[in-house]
Scaffold this motif. Structure first.
Motif, short mmCIF file in Angstrom:
data_model
loop_
_atom_site.label_atom_id
_atom_site.label_comp_id
_atom_site.label_asym_id
_atom_site.label_seq_id
_atom_site.Cartn_x
_atom_site.Cartn_y
_atom_site.Cartn_z
N LYS A 263 0.99 -1.10 -0.05
CA LYS A 263 -0.05 0.13 -0.01
C LYS A 263 0.98 1.24 -0.06
N ASN A 264 1.92 1.26 0.79
CA ASN A 264 2.88 2.67 1.00
C ASN A 264 4.15 2.15 0.69
N THR B 297 6.34 0.41 2.34
CA THR B 297 7.08 0.33 3.42
C THR B 297 8.08 -0.90 3.37
N THR C 171 9.17 4.04 4.79
CA THR C 171 8.25 3.89 3.69
C THR C 171 8.78 4.97 2.60
N HIS D 103 7.04 5.02 -0.63
CA HIS D 103 6.15 5.41 -1.60
C HIS D 103 4.56 5.74 -1.21
N LYS D 104 4.57 6.61 -0.18
CA LYS D 104 3.34 6.68 0.66
C LYS D 104 2.27 7.09 -0.53
N GLY D 105 0.96 6.25 -0.48
CA GLY D 105 -0.13 6.73 -1.18
C GLY D 105 -0.07 5.80 -2.59
N GLN D 106 1.15 5.06 -2.62
CA GLN D 106 1.23 4.57 -4.02
C GLN D 106 1.48 3.10 -3.96
N CYS E 279 7.63 0.93 -8.00
CA CYS E 279 6.40 1.57 -7.92
C CYS E 279 5.53 1.61 -9.10
#
Length: 222
Positions: free
Chosen positions: A90-91, A93, A109, A111-114, A132
């Motif tokens: 999800k992020n 992490t 983390t 790629h937060k939100g990707q 990503c």
């Protein structure tokens, strides 16, 4: 997860089935990735049930389960068999776990939100790469929390799979059937080439170098 004792090579027109040695039933949702440790003592699995599981290959027993806050996209071992890495999808992490103590060493983390799926660790253990959905990747040194790259964009679609041959060569594959070779030797001038394009733009679902770094194998949705 199935263990089989027979190596099978077959053409597409054949369907050959063998009884597995064992069936490992622990995950409660689809399994996203598997990894075998370099010393072949451990198997790691991860899935949409938000768990990564470490198995003892000889006994087929669960050594420990790691619960995450979202679906787990990928797992990998360090070359000296000391650490297990898990990647949440999800992020993006990344977490490093000590296999012996079962303690978390670090978490970061990327790629937060990707959504993030591709992850690989080099055979030296000094480089790791994460890819990503936005067509970018980062690389970093798992042993040095201060060393990491900025996002590097090489595709307009998701980089689905990544692997590392030597410490400066990365192979990456996207959801439209392109495979890239990327030289990260010079971080100020990243060079990459498209070495394959599937004519039907089938998604690349598997990507791996051989041990001598002379061959690259892949598989697509077709």
């Amino acid at each position: 997860i199935y263990f089989a004792s027979i190596n099978i090579i077959f053409e597409k027109k054949y369907r050959i089935l063998y009884e597995p040695e064992n069936i490992l039933l622990e995950h409660t949702y689809h399994i996203n990735a598997l990894s075998v440790s370099p010393n072949e003592k451990y198997l790691a699995s991860c899935g949409g049930d938000q768990y990564a599981i470490l198995w003892d290959i000889d006994t087929r027993k669960v050594l420990f389960r790691i619960q995450h806050d979202s679906w787990v996209a990928n797992v990998a071992f360090s070359p000296e068999n000391k650490f297990l890495y898990t990647l949440t999808g999800k992020n993006g992490t990344i977490a490093q776990w000590n296999i012996k103590t079962r303690k978390q060493i670090f978490e970061k983390t990327w790629h937060k939100g990707q959504e993030t799926r591709g992850f690989a660790v080099s055979k030296t253990g000094k480089r790791a790469v994460i890819s990503c959905k936005d067509g970018t990747f980062n690389y970093f040194n798992p042993n040095d929390s201060k060393f990491y790259s900025m996002k590097i964009k090489i595709s307009d679609v998701e980089l689905r799979k990544v692997c590392i041959s030597k410490k400066t060569i990365i192979a990456a594959a996207d959801s439209k059937g392109q495979i890239f070779l990327v030289d990260i030797n010079n971080s100020e001038n990243i060079l990459f080439d498209v070495i394959y394009q599937d004519v039907d733009e089938e998604m690349i679902r598997g990507l791996s170098f051989n041990s001598s770094n002379t061959l690259l194998a892949f598989t697509d949705s077709g």
